[in-house]
Scaffold this motif. Structure first.
Motif, short mmCIF file in Angstrom:
data_model
loop_
_atom_site.label_atom_id
_atom_site.label_comp_id
_atom_site.label_asym_id
_atom_site.label_seq_id
_atom_site.Cartn_x
_atom_site.Cartn_y
_atom_site.Cartn_z
N GLN A 92 -8.83 12.43 3.19
CA GLN A 92 -7.56 12.27 2.49
C GLN A 92 -7.21 13.57 1.76
N ILE A 93 -5.93 13.91 1.84
CA ILE A 93 -5.39 15.02 1.06
C ILE A 93 -4.26 14.46 0.22
N GLN A 94 -4.40 14.59 -1.10
CA GLN A 94 -3.34 14.21 -2.03
C GLN A 94 -2.70 15.50 -2.51
N THR A 95 -1.38 15.56 -2.45
CA THR A 95 -0.70 16.82 -2.74
C THR A 95 0.50 16.63 -3.66
N ASP A 96 0.77 17.65 -4.45
CA ASP A 96 1.97 17.66 -5.29
C ASP A 96 2.31 19.10 -5.64
N ALA A 97 3.56 19.32 -5.99
CA ALA A 97 4.03 20.65 -6.40
C ALA A 97 4.73 20.53 -7.74
N ALA A 98 4.74 21.62 -8.45
CA ALA A 98 5.53 21.73 -9.69
C ALA A 98 6.46 22.92 -9.51
N SER A 135 -11.33 17.44 10.98
CA SER A 135 -11.94 17.11 12.26
C SER A 135 -10.90 16.53 13.21
N LYS A 136 -11.02 16.86 14.48
CA LYS A 136 -10.11 16.33 15.50
C LYS A 136 -10.34 14.85 15.75
N THR A 137 -11.51 14.34 15.37
CA THR A 137 -11.84 12.95 15.68
C THR A 137 -11.75 12.03 14.48
N GLU A 138 -11.49 12.58 13.30
CA GLU A 138 -11.45 11.75 12.10
C GLU A 138 -10.01 11.59 11.62
N MET A 139 -9.68 10.38 11.16
CA MET A 139 -8.34 10.13 10.65
C MET A 139 -8.10 10.96 9.39
N LEU A 140 -6.86 11.43 9.25
CA LEU A 140 -6.45 12.21 8.09
C LEU A 140 -5.25 11.53 7.46
N GLU A 141 -5.38 11.18 6.19
CA GLU A 141 -4.26 10.61 5.44
C GLU A 141 -3.78 11.64 4.44
N ILE A 142 -2.49 11.94 4.49
CA ILE A 142 -1.89 12.89 3.56
C ILE A 142 -0.94 12.12 2.67
N GLN A 143 -1.18 12.18 1.37
CA GLN A 143 -0.37 11.46 0.39
C GLN A 143 0.48 12.45 -0.42
N SER A 144 1.72 12.05 -0.65
CA SER A 144 2.62 12.85 -1.47
C SER A 144 3.62 11.94 -2.16
N MET A 158 7.78 14.66 7.77
CA MET A 158 6.56 14.77 8.57
C MET A 158 6.41 13.56 9.49
N GLN A 159 6.82 12.39 9.04
CA GLN A 159 6.75 11.22 9.91
C GLN A 159 7.70 11.36 11.10
N LYS A 160 8.87 11.93 10.86
CA LYS A 160 9.87 12.13 11.92
C LYS A 160 9.64 13.42 12.69
N ARG A 161 8.83 14.30 12.11
CA ARG A 161 8.59 15.63 12.66
C ARG A 161 9.87 16.46 12.72
N TYR A 162 10.74 16.22 11.74
CA TYR A 162 12.02 16.91 11.67
C TYR A 162 12.49 16.99 10.22
N ALA A 163 13.02 18.16 9.85
CA ALA A 163 13.65 18.34 8.54
C ALA A 163 14.81 19.31 8.70
N LYS A 164 15.96 18.87 8.33
CA LYS A 164 17.17 19.67 8.53
C LYS A 164 17.05 21.07 7.94
N PHE A 198 1.05 10.15 7.16
CA PHE A 198 1.70 10.62 5.94
C PHE A 198 2.14 9.41 5.14
N VAL A 199 1.73 9.36 3.88
CA VAL A 199 1.96 8.20 3.04
C VAL A 199 2.66 8.63 1.75
N TRP A 200 3.77 7.99 1.46
CA TRP A 200 4.45 8.23 0.19
C TRP A 200 3.80 7.38 -0.89
N VAL A 201 3.57 8.00 -2.06
CA VAL A 201 3.02 7.28 -3.21
C VAL A 201 3.93 7.53 -4.41
N LYS A 202 3.96 6.57 -5.32
CA LYS A 202 4.75 6.72 -6.55
C LYS A 202 4.18 7.87 -7.39
N ASP A 203 5.07 8.47 -8.18
CA ASP A 203 4.63 9.55 -9.08
C ASP A 203 3.43 9.12 -9.92
#
Length: 129
Positions: free
Chosen positions: A3-9, A62-71, A80-86, A107-112
């Motif tokens: 799992q990778i949890q990410t945020d920016a300021a 790893s190519k064989t392990e699931m990766l969850e990215i939270q933001s 990222m889910q659509k693989r498109y951003a205008k 890719f998972v959205w989480v509340k602030d």
């Protein structure tokens, strides 16, 4: 699962930005924070934060392990889910190229309020700068 949890300021007055990442593997958390290159807005900072996280932990993925990215960025997760951003397609493409296995990445959205760890790391990094 990894799992990778990410945020920016982002500080608008001087366009400074930072990233906070919590990387979790085998139930062990690893915190990372950095100042980001100049950004134009918080949305761009969110994409750059994820790129920082992926670059930082690339050797642990790893190519064989699931990766969850939270933001808490709806734009980042949706793009990222659509693989498109205008307005941020170059970031989407770069992120996708860094994933060891896009088919096993979620890719998972989480509340602030549920993203306090990376949020606090990003804020501390920005305040030091």
């Amino acid at each position: 699962m990894i799992q990778i949890q990410t945020d920016a300021a982002f500080r608008k007055r001087d366009e400074k930005a930072s990233a906070g990442i919590i990387f979790i593997k085998d139930k062990v958390q690893h915190p990372y924070a950095t100042i980001l290159d100049k950004c134009t807005d918080n949305h761009e900072a969110e994409f750059m934060a994820l790129l920082f996280g992926l670059k930082t932990v690339q050797a642990e993925l790893s190519k064989t392990e699931m990766l969850e990215i939270q933001s808490d960025s709806k734009l980042l997760v949706s793009s990222m889910q659509k693989r498109y951003a205008k307005h941020y397609q170059e970031y989407v493409d770069e992120i996708l190229a860094m994933l060891p296995n896009p088919e096993l990445t979620f890719f998972v959205w989480v509340k602030d309020s549920n993203n306090r760890g990376p949020h606090d790391l990003a804020l501390r990094a920005l305040k030091k700068d």
